[in-house]
Design an enzyme around this catalytic site. Structure first.
Site, PDB file in Angstrom:
ATOM      1  N   TYR A  88       0.832  -1.207   0.000  1.00 22.30           N
ATOM      2  CA  TYR A  88       0.000   0.000   0.000  1.00 22.30           C
ATOM      3  C   TYR A  88       0.868   1.261   0.000  1.00 22.30           C
ATOM      4  O   TYR A  88       0.720   2.141  -0.851  1.00 22.30           O
ATOM      5  CB  TYR A  88      -0.938  -0.003   1.206  1.00 22.30           C
ATOM      6  N   LYS A 138       1.207   3.919  -3.124  1.00 22.84           N
ATOM      7  CA  LYS A 138       0.749   5.297  -2.938  1.00 22.84           C
ATOM      8  C   LYS A 138       1.873   6.286  -3.249  1.00 22.84           C
ATOM      9  O   LYS A 138       1.636   7.352  -3.838  1.00 22.84           O
ATOM     10  CB  LYS A 138       0.249   5.508  -1.504  1.00 22.84           C
TER      11      LYS A 138
END
Length: 330
Positions: free
Chosen positions: A138, A142
């Protein structure tokens, strides 16, 4: 001004779309769940349903739009790299390309302070303090999505990105609902000494920051900004306050960090071997989040966005509790 808000069927995107409508903007919204945006449509938003992995759809979404606020993306700590890359990087690439092709003037990108996570304590993190190695897919995707956004600045697109920490208020289905559920199952323990201080962000303060990104100019553009309430608080004080609001006993049991981390490592390993790789009940990253200090330096946002948190954490938490209790009663 006409804006597009992606991820409007989610908490942050939905709340900002409503705020933008209240400010008199023309708002087009995108999301996967039509039932989640009925209130926004009733307020005057134009809803276009669809998956942002469809580049042709994203091109249509950006037609006739002045600015885009990109809130869509995958959140979590469990799943394949391909899953997170598709939802956070590929989709962002589609949004960037559509902005450039359709003549959109500005893209405001919602990123995450997960890019900083390395399992250690951090106080007053600045925007440039990104670790050399990311601990989960994640955070890695990002950050990569941010780079895609800022790369578009070289092609004439005005860009800004925000990294808001622990956003809460009415509509939050992530932070406190998960902890309350764990507590009801008897699986919530204070990890470590329980004194770790962390940042939160009221959804109202994030809305102010996002709106400032639409109106700011000059030196404010082309930058990424930390966003929080600017006042770290003991995490477990907040958790126990929410539990008391719901008539539940506060968490009092402690679990040593080393033991919790070891159990999380074992849990993750077992789940990787099981058919379907089910999500573990305990993560190493989650253990670190529950036990470590973590706060952001928001001076850059104050300087360039004139950002000043106006809604306290406790007001935001009370708003969440009132909303959640009404939802459960309904």
């Amino acid at each position: 001004m006409r804006i597009l808000v992606t991820g409007a069927s989610g908490f942050i995107g939905g709340r900002f779309a409503r705020f933008a409508l209240e400010q008199g903007l023309e708002v087009r919204i995108n999301g996967r769940r039509a039932e989640a945006v009925e209130a926004l449509v009733a307020r005057g938003a134009e809803f276009v349903q669809g998956d942002l992995s469809d580049l042709a759809l994203v091109q249509r979404l950006c037609q006739g739009v002045d600015m885009v606020v990109h809130c869509a993306g995958a959140v979590g700590v469990w799943g394949s790299y391909d899953y997170f890359h598709q939802a956070n990087v590929t989709v962002t690439e589609h949004v960037v390309e559509a902005c450039l092709r359709q003549g959109v003037r500005r893209l405001v990108h919602l990123s995450s302070p997960s890019v900083y996570f390395d399992g250690k304590s951090h106080v007053g993190l600045r925007e440039e303090q990104v670790p050399r190695k990311f601990v989960d897919h994640y955070g890695a995707t990002k950050y990569l999505a941010e780079q895609k956004v800022f790369g578009a600045a070289e092609r004439g697109l005005e860009v800004v990105a925000l990294r808001p920490r622990f956003v809460t208020g009415a509509g939050d289905t992530s932070i406190f609902p998960r902890m309350v559920e764990m507590h009801r199952k008897g699986r919530l323990w204070i990890v470590g000494n329980g004194l770790n201080k962390v940042d939160f962000t009221s959804i109202h303060n994030l809305n102010d920051a996002l709106f400032s990104c639409l109106t700011a100019g000059g030196e404010a553009l082309g930058r990424v900004y930390n966003i929080s309430n600017g006042a770290p608080v003991p995490l477990w004080d907040v958790v126990n306050y929410v539990l008391r609001r719901f008539g539940l006993a506060p968490v009092g049991r402690h679990l040593p960090f080393g033991l919790a981390y070891g159990l999380a490592t074992l849990n993750e390993g077992i789940c990787r071997l099981l058919p379907g790789r089910p999500e573990p009940a305990l993560f190493r990253l989650g253990v670190a989040v529950m036990a470590r200090d973590f706060s952001l330096d928001i001076s850059r946002a104050r300087q360039y966005l004139d950002y000043e948190p106006r809604v306290s954490l406790w007001t935001a938490v009370d708003e969440f509790c009132d909303w959640w209790q009404a939802r459960q009663a309904g």
